[in-house]
Motif scaffolding. Sequence first.
Motif, PDB file in Angstrom:
ATOM      1  N   ALA A 254       0.753  -1.261   0.038  1.00 16.29           N
ATOM      2  CA  ALA A 254       0.058   0.068   0.030  1.00 16.29           C
ATOM      3  C   ALA A 254       0.871   1.235  -0.064  1.00 16.29           C
ATOM      4  N   LYS A 255       2.088   1.129   0.897  1.00 18.75           N
ATOM      5  CA  LYS A 255       2.845   2.534   0.801  1.00 18.75           C
ATOM      6  C   LYS A 255       3.322   2.805  -0.584  1.00 18.75           C
ATOM      7  N   TYR A 256       3.552   1.934  -1.371  1.00 25.53           N
ATOM      8  CA  TYR A 256       3.956   2.150  -2.828  1.00 25.53           C
ATOM      9  C   TYR A 256       2.737   2.206  -3.796  1.00 25.53           C
ATOM     10  N   GLY A 257       1.506   2.289  -3.461  1.00 28.01           N
ATOM     11  CA  GLY A 257       0.463   2.717  -3.917  1.00 28.01           C
ATOM     12  C   GLY A 257      -0.119   1.419  -5.049  1.00 28.01           C
ATOM     13  N   ARG A 258       0.235   0.297  -4.402  1.00 27.43           N
ATOM     14  CA  ARG A 258       0.150  -0.992  -5.269  1.00 27.43           C
ATOM     15  C   ARG A 258      -1.133  -1.811  -4.474  1.00 27.43           C
ATOM     16  N   SER A 259      -1.718  -2.563  -5.387  1.00 31.08           N
ATOM     17  CA  SER A 259      -2.729  -3.482  -4.861  1.00 31.08           C
ATOM     18  C   SER A 259      -2.224  -4.746  -4.494  1.00 31.08           C
ATOM     19  N   GLU A 260      -2.581  -5.593  -3.553  1.00 32.17           N
ATOM     20  CA  GLU A 260      -2.156  -6.944  -3.491  1.00 32.17           C
ATOM     21  C   GLU A 260      -2.113  -7.722  -4.495  1.00 32.17           C
ATOM     22  N   ASP A 261      -2.960  -7.652  -5.602  1.00 38.51           N
ATOM     23  CA  ASP A 261      -2.942  -8.539  -6.590  1.00 38.51           C
ATOM     24  C   ASP A 261      -1.657  -8.075  -7.594  1.00 38.51           C
ATOM     25  N   SER A 262      -1.173  -7.233  -7.309  1.00 43.77           N
ATOM     26  CA  SER A 262       0.021  -6.732  -8.253  1.00 43.77           C
ATOM     27  C   SER A 262       1.521  -7.422  -7.920  1.00 43.77           C
ATOM     28  N   LEU A 263       1.195  -8.157  -6.906  1.00 41.06           N
ATOM     29  CA  LEU A 263       2.604  -8.937  -6.416  1.00 41.06           C
ATOM     30  C   LEU A 263       2.000 -10.338  -6.247  1.00 41.06           C
ATOM     31  N   LYS A 264       2.823 -11.454  -6.858  1.00 45.07           N
ATOM     32  CA  LYS A 264       2.572 -12.740  -6.755  1.00 45.07           C
ATOM     33  C   LYS A 264       3.564 -13.476  -5.739  1.00 45.07           C
ATOM     34  N   ILE A 265       3.078 -14.156  -4.932  1.00 44.96           N
ATOM     35  CA  ILE A 265       4.146 -14.588  -3.813  1.00 44.96           C
ATOM     36  C   ILE A 265       4.119 -16.064  -4.275  1.00 44.96           C
ATOM     37  N   MET A 266       5.307 -16.632  -4.574  1.00 50.00           N
ATOM     38  CA  MET A 266       5.367 -18.139  -5.128  1.00 50.00           C
ATOM     39  C   MET A 266       6.614 -18.513  -4.477  1.00 50.00           C
ATOM     40  N   PRO A 267       6.456 -19.588  -3.389  1.00 53.16           N
ATOM     41  CA  PRO A 267       7.725 -19.950  -2.971  1.00 53.16           C
ATOM     42  C   PRO A 267       8.068 -21.384  -3.834  1.00 53.16           C
ATOM     43  N   ALA A 268       9.439 -21.591  -3.309  1.00 53.07           N
ATOM     44  CA  ALA A 268      10.076 -22.953  -4.276  1.00 53.07           C
ATOM     45  C   ALA A 268       9.347 -24.091  -3.343  1.00 53.07           C
ATOM     46  N   VAL A 269       9.101 -24.986  -4.057  1.00 51.21           N
ATOM     47  CA  VAL A 269       8.703 -26.212  -3.564  1.00 51.21           C
ATOM     48  C   VAL A 269       9.253 -27.412  -4.374  1.00 51.21           C
ATOM     49  N   THR A 270       9.388 -28.544  -3.608  1.00 47.93           N
ATOM     50  CA  THR A 270       9.619 -29.918  -4.171  1.00 47.93           C
ATOM     51  C   THR A 270       8.165 -30.685  -4.077  1.00 47.93           C
ATOM     52  N   VAL A 271       8.051 -31.477  -5.002  1.00 41.26           N
ATOM     53  CA  VAL A 271       7.009 -32.416  -4.877  1.00 41.26           C
ATOM     54  C   VAL A 271       7.262 -33.917  -5.263  1.00 41.26           C
ATOM     55  N   VAL A 272       6.601 -34.786  -4.424  1.00 39.86           N
ATOM     56  CA  VAL A 272       6.780 -36.192  -4.598  1.00 39.86           C
ATOM     57  C   VAL A 272       5.532 -36.585  -4.681  1.00 39.86           C
ATOM     58  N   VAL A 273       4.968 -37.422  -5.890  1.00 45.69           N
ATOM     59  CA  VAL A 273       3.727 -38.130  -6.173  1.00 45.69           C
ATOM     60  C   VAL A 273       3.965 -39.404  -6.316  1.00 45.69           C
ATOM     61  N   GLY A 274       3.036 -40.137  -5.482  1.00 51.38           N
ATOM     62  CA  GLY A 274       3.129 -41.612  -5.473  1.00 51.38           C
ATOM     63  C   GLY A 274       1.633 -42.113  -5.766  1.00 51.38           C
ATOM     64  N   ASP A 275       1.412 -43.286  -6.152  1.00 43.41           N
ATOM     65  CA  ASP A 275       0.238 -43.903  -6.068  1.00 43.41           C
ATOM     66  C   ASP A 275      -0.853 -43.581  -4.898  1.00 43.41           C
ATOM     67  N   THR A 276      -0.092 -43.646  -3.567  1.00 45.23           N
ATOM     68  CA  THR A 276      -1.034 -43.572  -2.463  1.00 45.23           C
ATOM     69  C   THR A 276       0.072 -42.895  -1.808  1.00 45.23           C
ATOM     70  N   ASP A 277      -0.599 -42.102  -0.536  1.00 40.26           N
ATOM     71  CA  ASP A 277       0.395 -41.379   0.438  1.00 40.26           C
ATOM     72  C   ASP A 277       1.477 -42.168   0.891  1.00 40.26           C
ATOM     73  N   ALA A 278       1.025 -43.546   1.189  1.00 34.45           N
ATOM     74  CA  ALA A 278       2.296 -44.304   1.658  1.00 34.45           C
ATOM     75  C   ALA A 278       3.197 -44.478   0.711  1.00 34.45           C
ATOM     76  N   ASP A 279       2.955 -44.627  -0.405  1.00 34.72           N
ATOM     77  CA  ASP A 279       3.884 -44.896  -1.462  1.00 34.72           C
ATOM     78  C   ASP A 279       4.829 -43.710  -1.759  1.00 34.72           C
ATOM     79  N   ALA A 280       4.025 -42.417  -1.776  1.00 39.53           N
ATOM     80  CA  ALA A 280       4.795 -41.158  -1.824  1.00 39.53           C
ATOM     81  C   ALA A 280       5.914 -40.660  -0.724  1.00 39.53           C
ATOM     82  N   VAL A 281       5.581 -41.383   0.401  1.00 41.14           N
ATOM     83  CA  VAL A 281       6.197 -41.037   1.749  1.00 41.14           C
ATOM     84  C   VAL A 281       7.500 -42.150   1.590  1.00 41.14           C
ATOM     85  N   GLU A 282       7.419 -43.111   0.986  1.00 41.64           N
ATOM     86  CA  GLU A 282       8.557 -44.067   0.992  1.00 41.64           C
ATOM     87  C   GLU A 282       9.463 -43.613  -0.153  1.00 41.64           C
TER      88      GLU A 282
END
Length: 438
Positions: A254-282
Motif C-alpha cells: 500500500a505504501k507504494y500505491g500498489r494493490s495486493e494482486d500486483s505482486l504474486k508470492i510463489m515459494p519454491a517447493v519440491t513435490v513427490v507424487v505416489g500412487d498412494t500417500d504411503a507410496d509417496a512417503v517411501e
Amino acid sequence: MTKQVHLAAHFPGVNNTTVWSDPAAGSQIDFASFRHLAETAERGTFDFFFLAEGLRLREVKGRIHDLDVVGRPESLTVLSALAAVTTHLGLAATVNSTFNEPYELAKRLATLDQLSGGRAAWNVVTSWDAFTGENFRRGGYLDKSDRYVRAQESLRIVRKLWDSWAADDLIADQVTGRFAREGAGAFADDGDHFRISGRFGLPPSPQGRPVIIQAGDSDQGREFAASGADVIFSWHGTFAAGQTFYKDVKARLAKYGRSEDSLKIMPAVTVVVGDTDADAVEKAAYIREQQVSGPTALVLAELLWGRDLSAYDPDGPLPELEPVVGSSVTQGRVGYNDPGPIVAEWRAQAEAHGWSLRETVINQQNRQTFIGSPATVAEAINRHVQEDAADGFVLVPHLTPTGLDDFVDQVVPLLRERGVFRTEYAGPTLRDQLGLRR
C-alpha cells in the motif's frame, strides 16, 4: 472468492535437490533437457519456466564442487532458444544486477521479450561475495546495503529504458510500416552508481515490459519486492511460515500505491507424487537420501560450521566444535551470518531423534515439500493458495529433465477439476498468465 493457483517450473541445474545417480537423470546442459522440461511445463499451462544463474563455479577447499563440474549455461541464451519451441510459457532468467550494466540488462531482456512475443521475466539478484567478483574486472564486492542500492538503481534505470519508447507518441508510417518519433528511446539518468544518457534500441513488446521477479526473505529483500517486483520467489518450511510471510509482504504494498494482486508470492517447493500417500512417503525418503550423500552432507555442514569437517564421519554424530563466522572453506555459496543458533537447533534435533550428521542435514533442509497421492498434493497446494500462504509455487523437480511429468499428468488435472487452475492460457503474454496489468 476462489483464488487461481499459479505454477512455475524451475530447471534443477546444479542444485542439491537433483538426484544425479538416478538412471533416468539426463544432461544439465544439453538443450534437449531444457526443451523437455519447458514443453512439459507448457503442456501443464504453467506461468513460466525459471532458470537460476551461476557466475562462478562453487569450490570446496580449492576444488570445484562435485555438482558444478557439468558447467552452467548462460540463462538468456537458453531462454532465447526455448522461445522458438514454446508459444505461451513465460521465460524467466536470473541475471545479476551487481555485475551487469543497466543498458546491457535492458537490451538483452527486451530482446528476449520481443523474440518471445512478450514472455520474458527478469529475476533480479545481487552478488554477495568477493569470490564471485574475482571473475569480473571490478573484482566486485559491495557491502550488503550497497548491493541493494545498486540493484534498486539498476531496476529503476532498466524500467526507464523500457519505457523510453512511449507507444502513444509513436507515429506509424503508413507506407513502410516503420515507426519514428523525435526523441524515441531517449533517456538520461544520474544516480549513485550510474550516470548514463542516450537512446534505447528497442520499442516495447506486446506485454509492455518484462515481468520483474525478486528472490529474498530478508526485510530489505521484502521491501525491495514490495516496491517494484511482480513476483517474489521465496522459501518457507511450513504452512504457518508461509502465511506470516504472505501477510507481511502484502501489507507493504500500500505504501507504494500498489494493490495486493500486483505482486504474486510463489515459494519454491519440491513435490513427490505416489500412487498412494504411503507410496509417496517411501519414495520421498529414498529421494532425500539420494540428494544428500555423505560428502554432500559434509559440504553443507561445513557451510554452517565454517570449518573443514572432512575428518568427520557423515554417519556419525555432529561435530562438537563451535562454528566460525566468515570462513571461506566453501566458496560460491551463501553462508550464515549467525550460525550459532542454527547449530544449537541441529544439535537439539539430532539428540532428540538420534540422528547422525547426514540424517540431520537431510531433515533440516528447509524447502516446503508436498508429498502424497495426486489428490493429496492437489489439496495441499490449493489449501496454501486459498488460505493465503502463497499465490502459487515454483516447482523444483528432483530429476532432470522428466521430474515434472508425473505432476503435470496426475496433479494438474485435479487442480483443473477443482476450478482453481486454468485449462488454457489467458493470453499471449506472461503478464496475461499472471493477471498483471501491462
